[in-house]
Design a protein around this motif. Sequence first.
Motif, PDB file in Angstrom:
ATOM      1  N   ASP A   1      11.454  49.523  22.814  1.00 35.10           N
ATOM      2  CA  ASP A   1      11.327  50.932  22.447  1.00 35.10           C
ATOM      3  C   ASP A   1      10.678  51.740  23.563  1.00 35.10           C
ATOM      4  O   ASP A   1      10.803  52.953  23.611  1.00 35.10           O
ATOM      5  CB  ASP A   1      10.475  51.079  21.176  1.00 35.10           C
ATOM      6  CG  ASP A   1      11.193  50.563  19.940  1.00 35.10           C
ATOM      7  OD1 ASP A   1      12.437  50.559  19.931  1.00 35.10           O
ATOM      8  OD2 ASP A   1      10.492  50.166  18.983  1.00 35.10           O
ATOM      9  N   ASP A   2       9.967  51.066  24.455  1.00 34.69           N
ATOM     10  CA  ASP A   2       9.304  51.725  25.576  1.00 34.69           C
ATOM     11  C   ASP A   2      10.336  52.015  26.666  1.00 34.69           C
ATOM     12  O   ASP A   2      11.003  51.099  27.148  1.00 34.69           O
ATOM     13  CB  ASP A   2       8.195  50.818  26.130  1.00 34.69           C
ATOM     14  CG  ASP A   2       7.525  51.407  27.339  1.00 34.69           C
ATOM     15  OD1 ASP A   2       7.997  51.155  28.473  1.00 34.69           O
ATOM     16  OD2 ASP A   2       6.516  52.126  27.157  1.00 34.69           O
ATOM     17  N   PRO A   3      10.491  53.302  27.071  1.00 34.31           N
ATOM     18  CA  PRO A   3      11.530  53.653  28.049  1.00 34.31           C
ATOM     19  C   PRO A   3      11.390  52.930  29.391  1.00 34.31           C
ATOM     20  O   PRO A   3      12.390  52.541  29.984  1.00 34.31           O
ATOM     21  CB  PRO A   3      11.373  55.165  28.230  1.00 34.31           C
ATOM     22  CG  PRO A   3      10.513  55.633  27.120  1.00 34.31           C
ATOM     23  CD  PRO A   3       9.760  54.467  26.586  1.00 34.31           C
ATOM     24  N   HIS A   4      10.159  52.725  29.864  1.00 31.41           N
ATOM     25  CA  HIS A   4       9.971  52.038  31.147  1.00 31.41           C
ATOM     26  C   HIS A   4      10.347  50.566  31.050  1.00 31.41           C
ATOM     27  O   HIS A   4      11.010  50.013  31.930  1.00 31.41           O
ATOM     28  CB  HIS A   4       8.528  52.202  31.627  1.00 31.41           C
ATOM     29  CG  HIS A   4       8.188  53.602  32.022  1.00 31.41           C
ATOM     30  ND1 HIS A   4       8.018  54.603  31.092  1.00 31.41           N
ATOM     31  CD2 HIS A   4       8.025  54.180  33.228  1.00 31.41           C
ATOM     32  CE1 HIS A   4       7.742  55.729  31.711  1.00 31.41           C
ATOM     33  NE2 HIS A   4       7.750  55.513  33.016  1.00 31.41           N
TER      34      HIS A   4
ATOM     35  N   SER B   1      17.149  41.492  27.169  1.00 34.51           N
ATOM     36  CA  SER B   1      16.717  42.302  26.031  1.00 34.51           C
ATOM     37  C   SER B   1      15.465  41.674  25.410  1.00 34.51           C
ATOM     38  O   SER B   1      15.090  40.560  25.756  1.00 34.51           O
ATOM     39  CB  SER B   1      17.830  42.380  24.997  1.00 34.51           C
ATOM     40  OG  SER B   1      18.136  41.086  24.515  1.00 34.51           O
ATOM     41  N   ASP B   2      14.847  42.406  24.472  1.00 36.93           N
ATOM     42  CA  ASP B   2      13.713  41.836  23.730  1.00 36.93           C
ATOM     43  C   ASP B   2      14.162  40.656  22.895  1.00 36.93           C
ATOM     44  O   ASP B   2      13.471  39.644  22.809  1.00 36.93           O
ATOM     45  CB  ASP B   2      13.093  42.882  22.784  1.00 36.93           C
ATOM     46  CG  ASP B   2      12.027  43.741  23.427  1.00 36.93           C
ATOM     47  OD1 ASP B   2      11.601  43.449  24.561  1.00 36.93           O
ATOM     48  OD2 ASP B   2      11.608  44.721  22.780  1.00 36.93           O
ATOM     49  N   ALA B   3      15.331  40.804  22.246  1.00 33.45           N
ATOM     50  CA  ALA B   3      15.786  39.744  21.346  1.00 33.45           C
ATOM     51  C   ALA B   3      17.286  39.849  21.104  1.00 33.45           C
ATOM     52  O   ALA B   3      17.866  40.921  21.215  1.00 33.45           O
ATOM     53  CB  ALA B   3      15.050  39.825  20.011  1.00 33.45           C
ATOM     54  N   VAL B   4      17.865  38.717  20.750  1.00 32.81           N
ATOM     55  CA  VAL B   4      19.260  38.630  20.331  1.00 32.81           C
ATOM     56  C   VAL B   4      19.255  37.990  18.950  1.00 32.81           C
ATOM     57  O   VAL B   4      18.651  36.936  18.746  1.00 32.81           O
ATOM     58  CB  VAL B   4      20.093  37.774  21.317  1.00 32.81           C
ATOM     59  CG1 VAL B   4      21.502  37.561  20.782  1.00 32.81           C
ATOM     60  CG2 VAL B   4      20.117  38.400  22.698  1.00 32.81           C
TER      61      VAL B   4
END
Length: 133
Positions: A14-17, A28-31
């Motif tokens: 969710d953080d743009p940076h 990605s964070d998660a799949v």
Amino acid sequence: MAGTRASAQILYSDDPHERAFQQSAGFSDAVILADGTIYLSGIVVGPEADTAAYERAYRRIGAILTRAGASWDDVVDITSFHTEIEPQVAVMSEVQKQFLTAPYPAWTAVQVSRLYLEAARTEIKVVAKRPAG
């Protein structure tokens, strides 16, 4: 696009940076697969591998699990990579028990000479299974 990821749900930060970094590096964070299996990317602890740093990492993992429709109770496997395994596993284990209760998931801890981010001391990778229904 064909393959397993084409039908999977992908969670980016969710953080743009952080999201920009993920997109530039290609992760990605998660799949989340159609069967509800959730694969989280490694979460880094560092440059200090103290209680506060592990607590931040575990809260971040918990937030990603929540976004994926799961919780710490749904974690089935943890893999951790350590630059100094004995002192880091001791601290990590104490923090981990604040987030996990018995029966505990599988856990593999591996000593490495270095992690991708130079300041990183530990990287924690989690696999969970979203509850049915």
